[in-house]
Design an enzyme around this catalytic site. Structure first.
Site, mmCIF file in Angstrom:
data_model
loop_
_atom_site.group_PDB
_atom_site.id
_atom_site.type_symbol
_atom_site.label_atom_id
_atom_site.label_comp_id
_atom_site.label_asym_id
_atom_site.label_seq_id
_atom_site.Cartn_x
_atom_site.Cartn_y
_atom_site.Cartn_z
ATOM 1 N N LYS A 108 25.415 58.412 13.472
ATOM 2 C CA LYS A 108 24.636 59.342 13.645
ATOM 3 C C LYS A 108 24.021 60.530 12.514
ATOM 4 O O LYS A 108 25.156 60.588 11.764
ATOM 5 C CB LYS A 108 25.230 60.218 14.822
ATOM 6 C CG LYS A 108 24.336 61.233 15.717
ATOM 7 C CD LYS A 108 23.480 60.395 16.777
ATOM 8 C CE LYS A 108 22.403 61.230 17.475
ATOM 9 N NZ LYS A 108 21.935 60.276 18.524
HETATM 10 P P1 NAD Z 1 13.486 65.908 22.504
HETATM 11 O O1 NAD Z 1 13.535 67.057 21.484
HETATM 12 O O2 NAD Z 1 12.235 65.217 22.681
HETATM 13 O O3 NAD Z 1 13.686 66.716 23.879
HETATM 14 C C1 NAD Z 1 14.660 67.638 24.172
HETATM 15 C C2 NAD Z 1 14.243 68.579 25.364
HETATM 16 O O4 NAD Z 1 15.360 69.332 25.835
HETATM 17 C C3 NAD Z 1 13.075 69.591 24.871
HETATM 18 O O5 NAD Z 1 12.177 69.536 25.984
HETATM 19 C C4 NAD Z 1 13.921 70.964 25.071
HETATM 20 O O6 NAD Z 1 13.071 71.952 25.036
HETATM 21 C C5 NAD Z 1 15.052 70.583 25.635
HETATM 22 N N1 NAD Z 1 16.108 71.723 25.878
HETATM 23 C C6 NAD Z 1 16.620 72.055 24.593
HETATM 24 N N2 NAD Z 1 17.655 72.640 24.984
HETATM 25 C C7 NAD Z 1 17.611 73.146 26.369
HETATM 26 C C8 NAD Z 1 18.495 73.689 27.321
HETATM 27 N N3 NAD Z 1 19.343 74.647 26.925
HETATM 28 N N4 NAD Z 1 18.088 73.543 28.525
HETATM 29 C C9 NAD Z 1 17.121 73.127 28.979
HETATM 30 N N5 NAD Z 1 16.325 71.920 28.126
HETATM 31 C C10 NAD Z 1 16.648 72.294 26.666
HETATM 32 O O7 NAD Z 1 15.002 65.186 22.661
HETATM 33 P P2 NAD Z 1 15.131 63.724 22.908
HETATM 34 O O8 NAD Z 1 15.079 62.511 21.984
HETATM 35 O O9 NAD Z 1 14.401 63.738 24.371
HETATM 36 O O10 NAD Z 1 16.594 63.761 23.395
HETATM 37 C C11 NAD Z 1 17.242 64.568 24.497
HETATM 38 C C12 NAD Z 1 18.704 64.026 24.764
HETATM 39 O O11 NAD Z 1 18.459 62.503 24.848
HETATM 40 C C13 NAD Z 1 19.586 64.441 23.571
HETATM 41 O O12 NAD Z 1 20.889 64.350 24.173
HETATM 42 C C14 NAD Z 1 19.646 62.633 22.933
HETATM 43 O O13 NAD Z 1 20.713 62.678 22.007
HETATM 44 C C15 NAD Z 1 19.439 61.932 23.861
HETATM 45 N N6 NAD Z 1 18.892 60.707 23.743
HETATM 46 C C16 NAD Z 1 17.537 60.600 23.158
HETATM 47 C C17 NAD Z 1 17.084 59.244 22.617
HETATM 48 C C18 NAD Z 1 15.779 59.011 22.137
HETATM 49 O O14 NAD Z 1 15.480 57.758 22.049
HETATM 50 N N7 NAD Z 1 15.081 59.928 22.029
HETATM 51 C C19 NAD Z 1 18.036 58.012 23.008
HETATM 52 C C20 NAD Z 1 19.421 58.179 23.431
HETATM 53 C C21 NAD Z 1 19.688 59.509 23.699
#
Ligand code: NAD
Length: 418
Positions: A108
């Protein structure tokens, strides 16, 4: 988010791995190896800002384990990134790749920055310098970054270009989650959300709840959350609430996930979506619904709200959204949790497909990608459910059992070098 300080994610991840190893009777030497990341890198990233000044950002890349294949994991740009968090996320990546049985280890990365307050040029220069600092340690056979919170396909394109310029030829397999025009895979952008929707559907099936008309609340309507909503909606479910860092919206009769995405695209937030009432992130978590999808950051489900959660299923799109104490409360309430290392593994699964396509220089249709994703997610769900039944434990413990068994076996077969 609450509780972040009281739950250092590294301690949580280390405990989860150690406990699974204990349940499985894994040799102490192997457990000790898995408790320590293989390599932890901290780099300074001097970056020319638009006003002519130079700002030095701090970045991390942690490679937890590479026994089953190259290290794999996203890069996060966020003001609250810490080394402890990056280490935890790298450990969960090792386990996630093992749960879905793809030939990768775990890594990571993260940079402490606020990309929302930076220009595209500043983010590009920071990304290219970060890549340069890591250049000897990443590569298609070593460590393959991908997008995470506030990093995008464009960020991956800059990493790919910087790496490729340095080695003298295009190396598409150095990152995944890149644009399709430069070797990305169809379906990758949607893969995390699609995978999460698939296992949420399977969980509803296990509980004998029909997906048709099932109600869904999503905290964090970014990449993972919005696609989970859109795909569950296409399966017949009803999305009743969504939120982001600025707040949330609620409609008991259901809102349109695509309209919420368009509204967020236009205005920067889901707040103010037509036909909905305002709701806080905390209120969203405790709504009466069939599926709750935490899709923001760690520790959002904690002891301050776990007792009030009324969902039947929690499908963890985010990494580490539930604290261990909250899990105990949720278990007592009989809520069925599909844990992060299974629920959000669709992203890394299609990243693996992307890397396979890049090395073969032969690309699949979106239908092929989605079919293979469906089959891996459903099979992995079934394996974890069978383990939960066999060991009489919750789905999280079962997922860690499956993962740690596979990683430990690889370590044992390879032996401790020299
Ligand atoms: P992203 O940046 O696209 O979205 C994150 C979202 O969370 C945004 O809409 C943001 O406004 C919101 N957010 C941030 N802080 C917040 C809070 N305090 N309360 C409510 N909403 C809040 O990111 P993502 O890629 O969708 O990642 C989100 C989660 O999914 C993370 O934990 C990430 O590690 C996990 N994840 C993502 C992927 C991927 O392929 N993108 C894969 C596995 C896991």
């Amino acid at each position: 988010m609450v509780d972040v300080t009281s739950y250092a994610p590294r301690a949580v991840a280390t405990t989860q791995i150690s406990q699974a190893a204990g349940r499985l009777g894994v040799d102490d030497a192997i457990v000790e190896k898995l408790r320590h990341p293989k390599r932890i890198m901290e780099v300074s990233i001097p970056t020319k800002m638009d006003d002519g000044s130079v700002k030095v950002f701090t970045g991390y890349r942690v490679q937890h384990n590479m026994d089953r294949g190259p290290a794999k994991g996203g890069i996060r740009y966020h003001p609250q990134v810490t080394m402890d968090e990056v280490i935890a996320l790298s450990m969960w990546m090792t386990c996630k790749c093992a749960v879905v049985n793809i030939p990768y280890g775990g890594a990571k990365g993260g940079v402490i920055c606020n990309p929302k307050e930076m220009s595209d040029g500043e983010v590009e220069r920071m990304t290219r310098r970060f890549t340069s600092e890591l250049i000897d340690f990443i590569g298609p056979e070593k460590d393959i970054p991908a997008p995470d919170v506030y990093t995008t396909p464009q960020t991956m394109a800059w990493i790919l270009d910087t790496y490729s310029m340095n080695v003298g030829h295009l190396v598409p397999g150095v990152v995944t989650g890149k644009p399709v025009e430069i070797g990305g895979s169809l379906g990758r952008n949607e893969a995390t959300g699609r995978g999460c929707a698939i296992v949420a559907r399977e969980a509803l099936k296990t509980l004998r709840i029909g997906v048709d008309g099932a109600t869904v609340a999503i905290q964090g309507f970014g990449n993972a959350g919005s696609v989970t909503g859109r795909v569950l909606q296409s399966m017949g479910a009803k999305v009743i609430a969504v939120s982001d860092s600025r707040g949330g919206v609620y409609s008991p009769t259901g809102l349109d996930a695509a309209a919420a995405e368009a509204h967020k695209e236009e205005s920067g937030s889901v707040v103010g979506l037509k036909g909905c009432s305002a709701i806080t992130n905390e209120e969203l978590l405790t709504l009466d619904c069939d599926v709750l999808v935490p899709a923001a950051l760690e520790n959002s489900i904690n002891t301050s709200n776990a007792a009030d959660i009324r969902a039947r299923v929690i499908a963890e799109a985010a990494n580490g959204p539930t604290t261990p104490d909250a899990q105990t409360i949720i278990d007592e309430k009989g809520i069925f949790v599909v844990p992060d290392i299974l629920a959000n593994a669709g992203g890394v699964t299609v990243s693996y497909f992307e890397w396979v396509q890049d090395s073969a220089r032969f690309f699949w249709t979106e239908e092929e990608v989605n079919q293979r994703l469906e089959s891996i997610m459903v099979n992995s769900y079934k394996e974890v459910l069978a383990e939960a039944e066999r060991s009489n434990c919750n789905m999280r413990d079962a997922a860690f059992n499956v993962a740690v068994a596979r990683v430990s076996k690889a370590v044992a077969l390879r032996g401790i070098y020299p």
